[in-house]
Design a protein around this motif. Structure first.
Motif, PDB file in Angstrom:
ATOM      1  N   CYS A 185       1.073  -1.143   0.163  1.00  0.00           N
ATOM      2  CA  CYS A 185       0.192   0.117  -0.247  1.00  0.00           C
ATOM      3  C   CYS A 185       1.127   1.192  -0.210  1.00  0.00           C
ATOM      4  CB  CYS A 185      -0.954  -0.330   1.058  1.00  0.00           C
ATOM      5  SG  CYS A 185      -0.181   0.537   2.610  1.00  0.00           S
ATOM      6  N   ASN A 186       2.503   1.307  -0.064  1.00  0.00           N
ATOM      7  CA  ASN A 186       3.022   2.420  -0.043  1.00  0.00           C
ATOM      8  C   ASN A 186       3.632   2.508   0.992  1.00  0.00           C
ATOM      9  OD1 ASN A 186       3.730   4.028  -2.227  1.00  0.00           O
ATOM     10  ND2 ASN A 186       2.014   4.992  -2.915  1.00  0.00           N
ATOM     11  N   GLY A 187       2.215   2.223   2.316  1.00  0.00           N
ATOM     12  CA  GLY A 187       2.954   2.903   3.995  1.00  0.00           C
ATOM     13  C   GLY A 187       4.683   1.865   4.068  1.00  0.00           C
TER      14      GLY A 187
ATOM     15  N   ILE B 119       7.235   3.827   2.174  1.00  0.00           N
ATOM     16  CA  ILE B 119       7.773   5.133   2.368  1.00  0.00           C
ATOM     17  C   ILE B 119       8.536   5.249   4.256  1.00  0.00           C
ATOM     18  CG2 ILE B 119       6.239   6.383   0.900  1.00  0.00           C
ATOM     19  CD1 ILE B 119       4.641   7.004   3.010  1.00  0.00           C
ATOM     20  N   GLU B 120       8.236   4.385   4.620  1.00  0.00           N
ATOM     21  CA  GLU B 120       8.937   4.152   5.568  1.00  0.00           C
ATOM     22  C   GLU B 120      10.608   3.104   5.376  1.00  0.00           C
ATOM     23  OE1 GLU B 120       7.684   5.428   7.733  1.00  0.00           O
ATOM     24  OE2 GLU B 120       7.081   4.402   9.425  1.00  0.00           O
TER      25      GLU B 120
ATOM     26  N   LEU C 190      12.295   4.296   2.979  1.00  0.00           N
ATOM     27  CA  LEU C 190      13.011   5.013   2.260  1.00  0.00           C
ATOM     28  C   LEU C 190      13.164   6.194   3.351  1.00  0.00           C
ATOM     29  CD1 LEU C 190      11.792   6.252  -0.933  1.00  0.00           C
ATOM     30  CD2 LEU C 190      13.475   5.885  -0.629  1.00  0.00           C
ATOM     31  N   ALA C 191      12.257   6.344   4.277  1.00  0.00           N
ATOM     32  CA  ALA C 191      13.099   7.032   5.858  1.00  0.00           C
ATOM     33  C   ALA C 191      14.209   6.334   6.232  1.00  0.00           C
ATOM     34  CB  ALA C 191      11.630   7.002   6.679  1.00  0.00           C
TER      35      ALA C 191
ATOM     36  N   THR D  54      16.570   5.186   4.665  1.00  0.00           N
ATOM     37  CA  THR D  54      17.991   5.921   4.596  1.00  0.00           C
ATOM     38  C   THR D  54      17.595   7.627   4.664  1.00  0.00           C
ATOM     39  OG1 THR D  54      16.482   6.684   2.695  1.00  0.00           O
ATOM     40  CG2 THR D  54      17.606   4.305   2.600  1.00  0.00           C
TER      41      THR D  54
ATOM     42  N   ALA E 266       1.775   0.130   9.375  1.00  0.00           N
ATOM     43  CA  ALA E 266       3.063   0.025   8.580  1.00  0.00           C
ATOM     44  C   ALA E 266       4.334  -0.653   9.492  1.00  0.00           C
ATOM     45  CB  ALA E 266       3.414   1.254   7.483  1.00  0.00           C
TER      46      ALA E 266
ATOM     47  N   PRO F 238       9.814   2.068  11.644  1.00  0.00           N
ATOM     48  CA  PRO F 238      11.611   2.158  10.581  1.00  0.00           C
ATOM     49  C   PRO F 238      12.567   1.428  11.566  1.00  0.00           C
ATOM     50  CG  PRO F 238      10.615   4.077  10.159  1.00  0.00           C
ATOM     51  CD  PRO F 238       9.725   3.353  11.169  1.00  0.00           C
TER      52      PRO F 238
ATOM     53  N   ARG G 246      -4.835  -5.041  -5.997  1.00  0.00           N
ATOM     54  CA  ARG G 246      -4.645  -5.804  -5.092  1.00  0.00           C
ATOM     55  C   ARG G 246      -6.493  -6.743  -5.017  1.00  0.00           C
ATOM     56  NH1 ARG G 246      -3.247  -1.788  -0.835  1.00  0.00           N
ATOM     57  NH2 ARG G 246      -3.312  -0.594  -3.739  1.00  0.00           N
TER      58      ARG G 246
ATOM     59  N   ARG H  43      -5.696   1.600   3.881  1.00  0.00           N
ATOM     60  CA  ARG H  43      -4.703   0.933   3.196  1.00  0.00           C
ATOM     61  C   ARG H  43      -4.771   0.411   1.514  1.00  0.00           C
ATOM     62  NH1 ARG H  43      -5.571  -0.327   8.610  1.00  0.00           N
ATOM     63  NH2 ARG H  43      -3.703  -0.888   9.574  1.00  0.00           N
ATOM     64  N   VAL H  44      -6.004   1.465   0.652  1.00  0.00           N
ATOM     65  CA  VAL H  44      -5.067   1.146  -0.424  1.00  0.00           C
ATOM     66  C   VAL H  44      -3.756   2.294  -0.776  1.00  0.00           C
ATOM     67  CG1 VAL H  44      -6.662   3.087  -1.709  1.00  0.00           C
ATOM     68  CG2 VAL H  44      -7.932   1.760  -0.903  1.00  0.00           C
ATOM     69  N   CYS H  45      -3.770   2.918   0.864  1.00  0.00           N
ATOM     70  CA  CYS H  45      -2.721   3.882  -0.061  1.00  0.00           C
ATOM     71  C   CYS H  45      -2.463   4.299   0.705  1.00  0.00           C
ATOM     72  CB  CYS H  45      -2.875   4.860  -1.413  1.00  0.00           C
ATOM     73  SG  CYS H  45      -1.398   6.140  -1.100  1.00  0.00           S
ATOM     74  N   GLY H  46      -0.415   3.837   1.112  1.00  0.00           N
ATOM     75  CA  GLY H  46       0.106   4.580   2.903  1.00  0.00           C
ATOM     76  C   GLY H  46       0.482   5.646   2.859  1.00  0.00           C
TER      77      GLY H  46
ATOM     78  N   TRP I 282      12.982  15.072   3.710  1.00  0.00           N
ATOM     79  CA  TRP I 282      12.490  13.889   4.591  1.00  0.00           C
ATOM     80  C   TRP I 282      13.145  14.537   6.424  1.00  0.00           C
ATOM     81  CZ3 TRP I 282      11.476   9.150   3.527  1.00  0.00           C
ATOM     82  CH2 TRP I 282       9.871   9.174   1.550  1.00  0.00           C
TER      83      TRP I 282
ATOM     84  N   GLU J 199       9.928  14.211   8.987  1.00  0.00           N
ATOM     85  CA  GLU J 199      10.017  13.510  10.011  1.00  0.00           C
ATOM     86  C   GLU J 199       9.102  13.713  11.628  1.00  0.00           C
ATOM     87  OE1 GLU J 199      10.476   9.972  10.668  1.00  0.00           O
ATOM     88  OE2 GLU J 199      11.038   9.861   8.758  1.00  0.00           O
TER      89      GLU J 199
ATOM     90  N   VAL K 226       2.144   6.086   9.266  1.00  0.00           N
ATOM     91  CA  VAL K 226       1.698   6.198   8.296  1.00  0.00           C
ATOM     92  C   VAL K 226       0.613   5.391   8.001  1.00  0.00           C
ATOM     93  CG1 VAL K 226       4.058   6.471   6.728  1.00  0.00           C
ATOM     94  CG2 VAL K 226       3.137   3.837   6.863  1.00  0.00           C
ATOM     95  N   ILE K 227       0.002   4.875   9.179  1.00  0.00           N
ATOM     96  CA  ILE K 227      -1.808   3.972   8.777  1.00  0.00           C
ATOM     97  C   ILE K 227      -2.325   4.357  10.116  1.00  0.00           C
ATOM     98  CG2 ILE K 227      -2.725   2.364   8.740  1.00  0.00           C
ATOM     99  CD1 ILE K 227      -1.858   2.385   5.836  1.00  0.00           C
TER     100      ILE K 227
ATOM    101  N   SER L 260      -0.362   3.486  -6.223  1.00  0.00           N
ATOM    102  CA  SER L 260      -1.438   1.473  -5.240  1.00  0.00           C
ATOM    103  C   SER L 260      -2.573   2.920  -4.806  1.00  0.00           C
ATOM    104  CB  SER L 260      -0.462   1.651  -3.855  1.00  0.00           C
ATOM    105  OG  SER L 260      -0.145   2.553  -3.091  1.00  0.00           O
TER     106      SER L 260
END
Lengths: 149, 359
Positions: free
Chosen positions: A18-20, A23-24, A26-27, A29, A116, A119, B43, B63-66, B129, B133, B147-148, B355
């Motif tokens: 789902c991308n969650g 991105i974690e 990537l986070a 790094t 998700a 990290p 999915r 959870r369709v997208c984070g 980034w 944070e 994120v979720i 996603s």
């Protein structure tokens, strides 16, 4: 953990997640978590990668891509399944298109749960993977040594 | 005519955090046509609504997208609430607004970082980034997830914020606003960044409307269209002016998103000042029957939610049109005539969320 002989490079692929978790990953790094302190670089090239960080439950379309990426990586290699979908299928388990877990397609060495995955957990998984990578490398070296004599 | 060749792009590509595949038809270095093929992240989440309890499905919708997780939960909840005639308490509406705007800040900062990374500007990626944070820490403190979040429920929200927490959020916003300035300067004033973005992928207002572009992509072409003006959640009680730019190129898209981060900080401040006391959720009894459409403004643009319920605990049909779906046609149009080396950058400027698109 013993000292590292090499700087392992990392490849990340999103196998219908789902991308969650992505991105974690990537986070991890970036400065706050910074897995680059282990000498790790996030590369986009499977031919240069030692660790495959893979997320998601694998659908029928990306199954082939996952297999191909795994085969393109040089030996020794380790696979880290990041997130509960990558481990078992997670909330997507009942979906008609989801195979359920990376280990249905390629062998997995480390499982990182979470939805998700945080990290900290991902870093923990990667460090475990480094140990396994070192063991595998040792195995290859002994194997190669026998071949020479 | 130069010889044509086809270059495959993706699904695994260094600039893409998510898999999408494009067949780029080239004449020398110039793209003549781009043919997308998708389905790597499909999915079948819309189908899952038939086998999950409608209250439980909120977690699936998230959870369709984070990246846009809060918005999807919100959109689904709003639709079901409308069908069931549930009046959401004012405090819950304000809390939803605050979280939604925090999501926008996190999503736009994430995009800025990815854009810098696509240009090879590694340190700017790290800076963006690093700043992101901070907002994730606030999410962590208020919802328990990074994120979720799973804080939406049918009838309101599950978690409350006390005054100290609201103050901490506004303080963080003020702090982030200061730290955003050098990053914004790097994006908007730096010569190298400018040379990559100025005049790249120009989309005129007419074309953007015609192709159905939404969100920052549409606003960067000079169309002041923002679904938040419809006044869902608490947006009807907050002051909001859509951010637009005239040029319609990649630089304008970057500019609009940076300004929208500032706008979100402002909205969070307004909401934190106005938030009324009271309950955060109402109990919901019975099952939904009927159908309804809702539109909300996701970080990437307008998203449409449709629910058709049949009076049992399982919903008949859930349909979701995500902003990236409507931004892909203008992207393919922009790709025509651009250099091969600019393709990754151009794809990123629409802020693709695969996603969401494939569900």
């Amino acid at each position: 953990m013993k000292k590292l002989a090499k700087s392992p490079w990392l490849l990340h692929y999103d196998a219908s997640s789902c991308n969650g978790c992505d991105i974690e990953v990537l986070a991890c790094t970036t400065p706050k978590y910074d897995i680059e302190r282990f000498g790790i670089i996030n590369t986009g090239d499977p031919f240069q990668a030692d660790i495959l960080l893979i997320t998601g439950g694998v659908n029928s379309q990306c199954e082939q891509v996952v297999k191909q990426l795994y085969e393109q990586m040089p030996n020794p290699k380790v696979v880290v399944a990041v997130g509960i979908c990558a481990c078992t299928g997670g909330v997507f388990k009942d979906c008609y298109n989801i195979k359920g877990g990376i280990d249905t397609v390629i062998p997995v060495d480390v499982y990182v749960p979470g939805c998700a995955a945080r990290p900290q957990a991902i870093i923990d998984g990667v460090v475990k993977a480094l140990e396994i990578l070192e063991e595998k490398r040792q195995g290859y070296r002994e194997h190669a040594g026998k071949g020479e004599s | 005519m130069a010889k044509r060749s086809i270059v495959p792009f993706g699904p695994q590509h260094p600039v893409l955090p998510e898999p999408v595949h494009l067949d780029l038809v080239l004449e020398d270095e110039v793209v003549v046509e781009a043919v997308p093929s998708i389905g790597f992240v499909h999915r079948g989440l819309e189908k899952l609504v038939e086998t999950k309890d409608f209250k439980e499905y909120v977690y699936i919708a998230e959870r369709v997208c984070g990246i846009c997780s809060f918005g999807h939960g919100l959109g689904y909840c709003q639709t079901v609430e409308k069908i069931m005639n549930v009046e959401v308490p004012p405090r819950a509406r304000y809390l939803r607004t605050i979280w939604m705007e925090m999501s926008r800040v996190h999503s736009h900062l994430l995009w800025l970082g990815l854009l810098a990374d696509a240009m090879g500007f590694e340190s700017l990626f790290m800076e963006s980034w690093k700043l992101r944070e901070k907002i994730l820490d606030m999410f962590d403190a208020t919802t328990g997830g990074r994120v979720i979040f799973s804080v939406n429920c049918i009838g309101g929200v599950l978690k409350d914020m006390d005054d100290a927490m609201l103050k901490a959020i506004t303080d963080t916003c003020a702090e982030m606003e200061k730290e955003l300035k050098p990053i914004a300067r790097a994006f908007l004033r730096d010569l190298t960044v400018g040379s990559r973005l100025h005049g790249l992928g120009v989309l005129s207002a007419e074309q953007a409307n015609l192709m159905g572009a939404v969100g920052p992509m549409l606003r960067a072409s000079g169309v002041a269209y923002d679904t938040r003006l419809l006044g869902y959640a608490a947006y009807d009680e907050l002051e909001l002016e859509p951010v637009t730019a005239a040029e319609g190129d990649s630089f304008a898209r970057c500019e609009v998103r940076i300004k929208e981060i500032g706008q979100s900080f402002d909205l969070i401040r307004q909401a934190a000042a106005k938030i009324p006391a009271g309950p955060i959720a109402v109990p919901v009894k019975g099952f939904p029957q009927g159908e309804y459409f809702t539109r909300i403004e996701q970080p990437r643009g307008e998203a449409i939610y449709y629910v058709k319920a049949n009076g049992t605990k399982f919903i008949d049909r859930f349909r979701l049109r995500t902003p990236t779906t409507s931004n892909i046609p203008p992207m393919l149009d922009m790709l025509k005539g651009c250099q091969l080396a600019d393709v990754p950058l151009l794809i990123l400027t629409i802020d693709p969320c695969i996603s969401c698109t494939e569900r």
